[in-house]
Design a protein around this motif. Structure first.
Motif, PDB file in Angstrom:
ATOM      1  N   LEU A  19       0.796  -1.186  -0.171  1.00 37.74           N
ATOM      2  CA  LEU A  19       0.092  -0.025  -0.168  1.00 37.74           C
ATOM      3  C   LEU A  19       0.964   1.447  -0.009  1.00 37.74           C
ATOM      4  O   LEU A  19       0.547   2.208  -0.800  1.00 37.74           O
ATOM      5  CB  LEU A  19      -0.893   0.072   1.339  1.00 37.74           C
ATOM      6  N   ASP A  45      -5.806   7.146   0.508  1.00 34.29           N
ATOM      7  CA  ASP A  45      -5.323   6.943  -0.773  1.00 34.29           C
ATOM      8  C   ASP A  45      -5.690   8.372  -1.287  1.00 34.29           C
ATOM      9  O   ASP A  45      -6.972   8.578  -1.763  1.00 34.29           O
ATOM     10  CB  ASP A  45      -6.040   5.790  -1.555  1.00 34.29           C
ATOM     11  N   VAL A  50      -9.281   4.475   3.288  1.00 30.57           N
ATOM     12  CA  VAL A  50      -9.224   3.077   2.645  1.00 30.57           C
ATOM     13  C   VAL A  50      -9.288   1.843   3.984  1.00 30.57           C
ATOM     14  O   VAL A  50      -8.313   2.117   4.780  1.00 30.57           O
ATOM     15  CB  VAL A  50      -8.054   2.666   1.679  1.00 30.57           C
ATOM     16  N   CYS A  52      -8.833  -1.793   4.780  1.00 32.34           N
ATOM     17  CA  CYS A  52      -8.187  -2.830   4.193  1.00 32.34           C
ATOM     18  C   CYS A  52      -7.980  -4.007   4.985  1.00 32.34           C
ATOM     19  O   CYS A  52      -7.560  -3.965   6.059  1.00 32.34           O
ATOM     20  CB  CYS A  52      -6.697  -2.310   3.678  1.00 32.34           C
ATOM     21  N   ARG A 102     -13.250   3.634   1.102  1.00 37.90           N
ATOM     22  CA  ARG A 102     -13.201   2.678   0.239  1.00 37.90           C
ATOM     23  C   ARG A 102     -12.865   1.349   1.041  1.00 37.90           C
ATOM     24  O   ARG A 102     -12.166   1.264   1.763  1.00 37.90           O
ATOM     25  CB  ARG A 102     -12.526   2.769  -0.952  1.00 37.90           C
ATOM     26  N   ASP A 104     -10.887  -1.885   0.480  1.00 38.11           N
ATOM     27  CA  ASP A 104      -9.874  -2.824  -0.464  1.00 38.11           C
ATOM     28  C   ASP A 104      -9.559  -4.294   0.301  1.00 38.11           C
ATOM     29  O   ASP A 104      -9.734  -4.513   1.516  1.00 38.11           O
ATOM     30  CB  ASP A 104      -8.620  -2.087  -0.401  1.00 38.11           C
ATOM     31  N   HIS A 120      -3.585  -6.762  -4.746  1.00 37.13           N
ATOM     32  CA  HIS A 120      -4.452  -5.738  -4.271  1.00 37.13           C
ATOM     33  C   HIS A 120      -5.642  -5.515  -4.894  1.00 37.13           C
ATOM     34  O   HIS A 120      -5.641  -4.802  -6.251  1.00 37.13           O
ATOM     35  CB  HIS A 120      -3.617  -4.335  -4.030  1.00 37.13           C
ATOM     36  N   ARG A 122      -9.146  -3.073  -5.160  1.00 42.56           N
ATOM     37  CA  ARG A 122      -9.683  -2.006  -4.709  1.00 42.56           C
ATOM     38  C   ARG A 122     -11.195  -1.710  -4.693  1.00 42.56           C
ATOM     39  O   ARG A 122     -11.812  -2.445  -5.702  1.00 42.56           O
ATOM     40  CB  ARG A 122      -9.186  -0.730  -5.479  1.00 42.56           C
TER      41      ARG A 122
END
Length: 125
Positions: A19, A45, A50, A52, A102, A104, A120, A122
């Motif tokens: 990342l 980002d 994000v 994750c 978001r 991910d 990765h 997204r």
């Protein structure tokens, strides 16, 4: 730390590096919301927050069945949990970022030979 925890930690370290290498800023790792759950990595980002999820798997057999690819590990239930955790993280920090949120997924596959494969995806949920 047991072997499973060590494997997870190793995968999260690789994911965080990926990342960062892609230009993101890691804000927090292993953020827990009591019994509700945990966010593996929280990052920015640009102006997008994000959340994750990191899944690490060894290639090969698990018991008598083939392993599940790490990128297949986030289903509807896990996605909903991640959304709730993201909302809670945002509440504790005073509101959403200007770019939105978001979710991910970083999948880490450790083959029998060779180096790890880090993928990765997204916006998975």
């Amino acid at each position: 730390m047991n072997a499973r925890e060590a494997l997870g930690r190793y995968g999260e370290d690789l994911a965080a590096r990926r990342l960062i290498a892609s230009g993101m800023t890691v804000l927090e790792r292993n953020w827990r919301a009591g019994r509700t759950g945990e966010i593996d990595i929280v990052a920015l980002d640009g102006e997008v927050l994000v959340v994750c999820e990191v899944k690490t798997r060894r290639a090969g057999l698990v018991g008598a069945a083939l392993f599940e690819h790490p990128m297949a590990a986030v289903g509807r239930t896990k996605a909903e949990r991640l959304r709730r955790l993201a909302e809670r993280w945002i509440e504790e920090r005073g509101g959403p970022p200007p770019g939105g949120v978001r979710i991910d997924l970083v999948g880490v596959l450790l083959p029998r030979r060779g180096g790890p494969v880090v993928e990765h995806a997204r916006g998975v949920a």
